[in-house]
Structure formats: structure tokens, C-alpha cells
Motif scaffolding. Structure first.
Motif, PDB file in Angstrom:
ATOM      1  N   ASP A  89       0.825  -1.204   0.000  1.00  0.00           N
ATOM      2  CA  ASP A  89       0.000   0.000   0.000  1.00  0.00           C
ATOM      3  C   ASP A  89       0.859   1.254   0.000  1.00  0.00           C
ATOM      4  O   ASP A  89       0.517   2.259  -0.619  1.00  0.00           O
ATOM      5  N   ASN A  90       1.999   1.195   0.689  1.00  0.00           N
ATOM      6  CA  ASN A  90       2.859   2.374   0.805  1.00  0.00           C
ATOM      7  C   ASN A  90       4.299   1.932   1.059  1.00  0.00           C
ATOM      8  O   ASN A  90       4.552   0.769   1.392  1.00  0.00           O
ATOM      9  N   GLY A 117       5.636   6.187 -14.391  1.00  0.00           N
ATOM     10  CA  GLY A 117       6.259   7.443 -14.004  1.00  0.00           C
ATOM     11  C   GLY A 117       7.552   7.243 -13.241  1.00  0.00           C
ATOM     12  O   GLY A 117       8.365   8.162 -13.133  1.00  0.00           O
ATOM     13  N   LEU A 118       7.730   6.027 -12.695  1.00  0.00           N
ATOM     14  CA  LEU A 118       8.983   5.689 -12.003  1.00  0.00           C
ATOM     15  C   LEU A 118       9.755   4.642 -12.795  1.00  0.00           C
ATOM     16  O   LEU A 118      10.944   4.770 -13.034  1.00  0.00           O
ATOM     17  N   THR A 119       9.090   3.582 -13.157  1.00  0.00           N
ATOM     18  CA  THR A 119       9.634   2.554 -14.056  1.00  0.00           C
ATOM     19  C   THR A 119       8.469   1.990 -14.847  1.00  0.00           C
ATOM     20  O   THR A 119       7.703   1.212 -14.297  1.00  0.00           O
ATOM     21  N   ARG A 148       2.618   6.696  -2.824  1.00  0.00           N
ATOM     22  CA  ARG A 148       3.887   7.167  -2.268  1.00  0.00           C
ATOM     23  C   ARG A 148       4.045   8.663  -2.521  1.00  0.00           C
ATOM     24  O   ARG A 148       3.427   9.226  -3.447  1.00  0.00           O
ATOM     25  N   PHE A 149       4.850   9.326  -1.690  1.00  0.00           N
ATOM     26  CA  PHE A 149       5.171  10.727  -1.928  1.00  0.00           C
ATOM     27  C   PHE A 149       6.139  10.804  -3.094  1.00  0.00           C
ATOM     28  O   PHE A 149       7.166  10.133  -3.118  1.00  0.00           O
ATOM     29  N   ARG A 151       0.855  10.583  -3.972  1.00  0.00           N
ATOM     30  CA  ARG A 151       0.244  10.233  -5.258  1.00  0.00           C
ATOM     31  C   ARG A 151      -0.234   8.785  -5.250  1.00  0.00           C
ATOM     32  O   ARG A 151       0.376   7.918  -4.620  1.00  0.00           O
ATOM     33  N   ASN A 152      -1.297   8.555  -5.989  1.00  0.00           N
ATOM     34  CA  ASN A 152      -1.723   7.187  -6.279  1.00  0.00           C
ATOM     35  C   ASN A 152      -0.955   6.737  -7.516  1.00  0.00           C
ATOM     36  O   ASN A 152      -1.008   7.398  -8.563  1.00  0.00           O
TER      37      ASN A 152
END
Length: 721
Positions: A317-318, A408-410, A451-452, A458-459
């Protein structure tokens, strides 16, 4: 040391690369998969060329870092001390060239320099600032010394050019541009350097940029002696100007070239490699590779390697929840498998994520490799490695946690036009592949739903690179007869659909036909395992790396079911012909594919079957020296080995072949002995290959197939049943 000493320990593909003959095979592209021993191949190629009589000073080998050049030089000189091979980076080569004396004059003087070029670091921003003062726009540093610059621009640049020519103060990239200009505009200089180097080798060919490519082409001229090693799947430096097109176009640039694939991975366990092979699905056949597990570095010792764990995907979840799981798993593995902290790595796409995970590990009192963070700069050797994927290239770790697998990250953010976004996404996929193939024994992929990031919570959407959550066939129960009818119909439909596709490939892509067939056989076999609901385990697949596939290979397997064939295809990871009853040719569509595989047919109702097999084997060895033989002749109903027939062993001795024994367990329950539609377990074990030629040599040139070879193979198969 003789040639065999240099070649010792190489697999058949590595050996072929080292022995490549430019006169017969022209320029060579070695497509080296991750962990396939490319550095070893490159250095052994240099050693072999020296041993073959090539003067060391005539060999030029280009790398991208001084460290890589030094490592290769050390390996080469271990066998040939003080060998004058020029092993260097592109920039140091260019500087060397500019300082040479040609016809009584320094090369840099031929370009108008008053002083020797002295490179220094300089940013593009500094250069652009100077251009701005001169009111020059849309101008490349490469064109600073070009004769093709418009006169109106050349006038504005005169002062800048004069300063550089007078002082010799150039930036590093100027060196490449100047070397290109020297080769392209001065015939005497070009002839001088082509005479200087007969053999040109390039490492990490996928990372060279257009100017570096032009430099290599100018040095090569119309000669064939070009040996390049690269992996298009690891081309991750497009942002630095690297052009993956250099590999993609190699066959167009050099029409008569040869491609050799290094597909045996000596780093990772099979499950990691199976996952990595699924990352690229739409690549051109000509450049496609299939990574196969050779002998992972840690497999001989740590039991974690022998477990061959599945790749895991963790949804959290986080990041806090995720970090608790990471720490718990690290401690569990460290204690349970006697691992060190340095055996673990957390890989991320962006540096700011790296900082988060480093801090989180320190909060959990887990050491982090590098500086310990206390301000004194003390280096921590035995700590968890937290790195960006770019920084991890060329490294490997027993356990890898690959974090941030969200859009957006990978993959990272892709911007610009549709074409630009596609190009960026392709590189992001290759970067993902690099991260995956850093794992030696165990890979865990991490996705956080929230995560921030960039200042706010952000979702996050799951990364498109993660495999979709497959809805299993459901394994719903059905009558056994219906299950078998359904399976046969699906298999025949698959065969039928691919016949016109294969004919199209034969017609328009003839060079790639064998490669296409290899992939489709694998695809068909996996499809069969799915519709037959088989859980397949392959044991000791690393023994395949010990087989010399350039020689005749006879695969000997115990026979329990029709299902043995697709299982064998998957276990061997290549197509193979087999000796089969001619009755099978009557099955719709099956006969078509059996002929394409190079199968040998026997009619058990007629005499002379052995003679017909003998002739067919001889014929097949000319093109496809890989035959699967069931030495029992017929399918066993008990699971125990029936008496062996000697034919296959006789052929093996006559052709000095490799005999590769394999043992199947559970295949009879897939079809002939099936009792329900529930999933069934099958395993196949690849045994140590037997070199018949070497065995014959050991025994003074005499080897009786029936009395010597057959009992030997039978015993190892019985021991593993």
C-alpha cells in the motif's frame, strides 16, 4: 600456451566467436546477452589473434572506460606480457592519433593547430554561452571545425576557432570530431592509420554514438576485419547520444557479415532468465536472443541458487509497509542462507528514490554500502547496495529488490512527440531488463500503490513492465474424454494456423526462417504445457552449456509418452529432429512440421529400418546435427527402462558425436496414463553430456557402441530415474 589452452572453458558459441575467420565470414557482430562472458570472449579473441601470428601492435580494441581497457589489458598480458595491443577509449585513441607524426608533420598541424590539442572538461552550457554572444543559433560543437559551415556563420566563428587552434585548448568531444576530420579530409593520414591497425575491435557496440561510429568506419575502410561485441537489450545511454541503430543496422552496413549470439548466462538462475526473456516480445528475429542458464556463479555453494526461486511481485500500500517486508526478508535470507549484507541490492530508476531507501535501511540499522553517513567518509564494505539501475550495469547481486515499479517511475516519464515517447519507452524497457538481469539467485519486484513523489502523495499505477495478472485457465473439471478432445483440437489448430505464417517467412524472410521456427517450436511447446495443464520443472539445465552444438548431438531420453517431445523442446530450448514412426505423418499438420524439424521416419512393419535411419542421420548431419533418440524404441508403460536398442549409439560412435542423456518423470500421466483433467507435475533432468570422440580417444581409438557406450548411458539414466 597453445590454441586449445586459450579456448579451454569456452562454450561452443564463445569458441566460434574467438575462432571467427574474417575472410570466410566477413565482419562479426557478437550479440552478447547479459552475463554471457563477453569480456572473456573479447580478450581471448585478442590472445588468439596474437597466437595466430597477428602482430599485437596491429590490433586496436576500443572500450568506453579506462577501467575496462585496463582490465582487458591485464588479461591479455597475463598470456602475452608487454604485448603492444592498443586497448583504449575512443577519446584517448583520438588524442593519440592527433599527436602522431605523419610525413614529418604532426597530425594536429595538418588540421591547423599551432599547439598540441590538450583536452579539458567543459560543459555544453559554456559553449552555448559563447555562441550566444556571437549571435549564432542551432549550431553543433561537431561543426566548429567543419568546412561545410555557411560563410555567414564561419565569419562569426573565426575568433572562436582561432583561439582554439592557437592554444590547443579543446574539450573531450572535440577530439573525436577532429580525428574524424583528419581521416575524412587527409588521404595520407587515413592511409597511415589504416596501415597501423589491421584488426579493429569494439566493446559495448550498442553504446557508441554517431561520431564514434563514423570514426570506426573511416578507420576500417572497405576491409573485413571488424569484431564488435554488444547487446542491444542493454542499450540504456540514449540520453548521452548513444545510437542503438548501430547494432540494428549492422547487417545492412556489412552485407556479408556474421552474427554470433552469446546466450548462455553464467550469472543468474533459470527462473530469473525465463522472466527476462519475456521482456522483449516484438524484436526483429535477426537480433532476438534467448538467455539460457549456464552455471550461475553461486550455484556450486549457496543453496539459495539451487532452489531456483520464482520471480516474486510484491504489491504494497505504501513504502513503509514495503520496507518492513524488505527488511524482514533480508534478515530471513541472511540468517537462513549465510549471506552477507553486500549480497543484497535495492535498485531504483531515480536518484531521489535511492536516497529514500538508503535512509530507510539506516533507520532499520542495516548497513548501506558506501559512506556510512556520519560525515567522516568511512567506507562500508559489507553493506546493502542501493543503486540506480544505470549505476548497476555490469554488476550483480545474489538477491535484488527492484523498487518503484509504477508508471512514471519505471518506466520513467516519457515526453515529446509520439515518436520521441516511443523511443524513450523502448529505452526504459531496456533499462528494466538491465535491472532484472542483475539478480543472480532471487529477484523481487516491488510496487507501491501510494507514495510521496515530487512533493505530494500520489496514487501510483502499476508498471506496464510487470506481467499482467493472468487469469489461469481455471482448471475447471471436465470429463477426461472432453479434456483430451479439447487438447488435441487446440494443438492441431495451432499447427494449422502457423503453416501459412511459416510459408510467408520462407518466401519473404528466408534468412530468418530457422530462427523463426526455433521460436515457434518453443511457443508451441509452452502452449502444449498450458492446454495439458502441466507444471514443468527442468533440472540441471546448465549442462546444456557444456554441449558443443557445432558437432553432431544425439539426445537420448527414456520414453513414456507423446508428451515427451514438447517437454524435450522446452528443456533443450531449441528445435530438434527425432526418430519417429512414419505413421505419425498421417496426422493432419503434424507431418508438415516433422519434416521441417528434420525428423527421421521409420516403418516398423518393414525390414531395413536401421539402414534407412543410418542414411537419414548422415543426411541430417549436414544441416541440422541434432537428433532426439528414444533408445528403448517404444514407450514404457511402467516408468522403468525397457531394453535399449543399439542403433542410436552406433550412429553416435560413427559420427564422433556428443551424447546428451535426459530423463523424464511423470510424462505418462500427461496423456496415456491420465486419470483426470487436474494439473499434473512433470520434471525433466538434463544429465552430463558425453563426448564420444574424447571417450574414443581415451580408449585408444576403439569404442564399442553396444558394449561400452550403451551401458554407460543406461546406468546414468537409471541412476536418475
Amino acid at each position: 600456451m597453445d590454441a586449445e589452452g586459450i579456448l579451454a572453458g569456452l562454450n561452443s558459441d564463445q569458441r566460434a566467436a574467438v575462432l571467427h575467420d574474417f575472410e570466410k565470414g566477413a565482419q562479426l557482430l557478437v550479440l552478447a546477452g547479459a552475463g554471457s562472458g563477453k569480456t572473456s570472449v573479447l580478450t581471448k579473441r585478442i590472445q588468439y589473434r596474437i597466437l595466430s601470428g597477428e602482430p599485437p601492435e596491429k590490433i586496436l580494441a576500443l572500450t568506453f572506460t579506462a577501467k575496462a581497457a585496463a582490465e582487458m589489458r591485464e588479461r591479455v598480458q597475463a598470456l602475452f606480457p608487454n604485448a603492444g595491443v592498443r586497448l583504449c577509449t575512443f577519446h584517448s585513441l583520438a588524442l593519440f592519433m592527433l599527436r602522431q607524426v605523419i610525413g614529418g608533420k604532426h597530425a594536429y598541424e595538418m588540421l591547423g593547430f599551432k599547439a598540441p590539442p590538450t583536452p579539458r572538461d567543459s560543459s555544453d552550457r559554456e559553449f552555448l554561452a559563447k555562441l550566444s554572444k556571437l549571435h549564432v543559433k542551432s549550431f553543433s560543437r561537431e561543426d566548429l571545425f567543419s568546412d561545410s559551415v555557411p560563410a555567414s556563420v564561419a565569419v562569426k566563428l573565426e575568433g572562436l576557432r582561432a583561439d582554439v587552434l592557437e592554444s590547443g585548448q579543446v574539450v573531450f568531444d572535440d577530439l573525436i570530431y577532429l580525428a574524424i576530420r583528419l581521416l575524412a579530409t587527409n588521404e595520407e593520414a587515413c592511409a597511415f592509420f589504416r596501415e597501423m591497425w589491421e584488426d579493429i575491435m569494439v566493446d559495448e557496440y550498442q553504446d557508441i554514438n554517431p561520431p564514434q561510429y563514423r570514426m570506426v568506419r573511416l578507420l576500417l575502410g572497405d576491409r573485413k576485419n571488424l569484431f564488435v561485441v554488444g547487446d542491444d537489450d542493454q542499450a540504456i545511454y540514449g540520453f548521452r547520444g548513444a545510437d542503438i541503430g548501430n547494432i540494428n543496422r549492422f547487417c545492412d552496413d556489412f552485407k556479408d557479415c556474421t552474427i554470433i549470439r552469446l546466450e548462455w548466462n553464467y550469472r543468474s538462475v533459470p527462473e530469473v532468465l525465463h522472466f527476462s526473456n519475456e521482456i522483449f516480445t516484438n524484436k526483429p528475429l535477426r537480433l532476438r536472443k534467448v538467455l539460457r542458464a549456464g552455471n550461475p556463479r553461486g550455484s556450486g555453494g549457496n543453496p539459495l541458487f539451487r532452489e531456483n526461486r520464482n520471480v516474486e511481485i510484491w504489491d504494497s500500500d505504501n513504502p513503509v509497509e514495503e520496507m518492513v517486508r524488505i527488511v524482514a526478508r533480508m534478515k530471513e535470507l541472511r540468517e537462513g542462507y549465510d549471506l552477507h549484507w553486500k549480497d543484497f541490492a535495492i535498485l531504483v530508476r531515480y536518484n531521489r528514490l535511492r536516497l529514500y531507501y538508503e535512509e530507510a535501511l539506516r533507520d532499520a540499522l542495516i548497513p548501506v554500502a558506501g559512506e556510512n553517513g556520519d560525515g567522516e567518509g568511512e567506507v562500508v564494505e559489507d553493506g546493502v547496495h542501493v543503486e540506480t539501475v544505470h549505476a548497476s550495469k555490469g554488476l550483480q547481486y545474489a538477491v535484488v529488490f527492484y523498487a518503484g515499479l509504477a508508471e512514471g517511475l519505471t518506466p520513467g516519464e516519457c515526453l515529446g512527440s509520439h515518436a520521441e515517447r516511443k523511443k524513450q519507452l523502448d529505452e526504459e524497457r531496456r533499462l528494466f531488463y538491465v535491472g532484472v538481469t542483475r539478480a543472480e539467485a532471487y529477484l523481487i519486484l516491488l510496487y507501491c500503490r501510494r507514495r510521496f513523489w515530487k512533493g505530494r502523495l500520489r496514487n501510483m499505477r502499476r508498471s506496464q513492465f510487470l506481467p499482467k495478472q493472468n487469469k489461469v485457465d481455471g482448471f475447471m473439471k471436465m470429463p477426461l474424454l472432453l479434456f483430451k478432445i479439447r487438447a488435441v483440437a487446440a494443438a492441431l489448430a495451432y499447427m494449422f494456423v502457423h503453416i501459412p505464417l511459416f510459408l510467408f517467412v520462407l518466401l519473404f524472410m528466408k534468412k530468418d526462417a530457422d530462427r523463426w521456427l526455433d521460436y515457434k517450436i518453443q511457443s508451441f511447446s509452452k502452449f502444449c504445457m498450458k492446454i495439458l495443464r502441466v507444471n514443468l520443472t527442468i533440472l540441471d539445465q546448465a549442462n546444456l552449456a557444456k554441449v558443443d552444438w557445432t558437432r553432431p548431438v544425439f539426445v537420448m531420453g527414456n520414453h513414456g509418452s507423446y508428451a515427451d517431445i514438447p517437454v524435450a523442446f522446452i528443456a533443450l530450448e531449441r528445435k530438434t529432429g527425432f526418430i519417429a514412426k512414419s505413421d505419425l505423418l498421417r496426422i493432419p499438420f503434424l507431418g508438415f512440421w516433422m519434416k521441417r524439424l528434420g525428423c527421421i521416419y521409420v516403418d516398423r512393419q518393414k525390414s531395413g529400418a536401421a539402414k534407412s535411419v543410418h542414411e537419414a542421420v548422415k543426411h541430417n548431419l549436414q544441416s541440422a546435427p541434432l537428433i532426439f533418440v528414444f533408445p528403448e524404441g517404444t514407450r514404457s508403460k511402467t516408468g522403468k527402462l525397457s531394453p535399449f536398442k543399439s542403433g542410436g549409439f552406433r550412429f553416435s560412435v560413427e559420427t564422433d558425436a556428443i551424447v546428451l542423456p535426459v530423463v523424464f518423470k511423470g510424462t505418462r500421466q500427461v496423456w496415456e496414463g491420465r486419470v483426470s483433467s487436474a494439473p499434473c507435475d512433470v520434471n525433466v533432468r538434463i544429465l552430463e553430456p558425453i563426448d564420444v570422440a574424447a571417450l574414443k580417444k581415451e580408449r585408444g581409438g576403439v569404442l564399442d557402441p553396444k558394449k561400452d557406450l550403451m551401458p554407460m548411458v543406461r546406468k546414468v539414466m537409471e541412476d536418475n530415474l
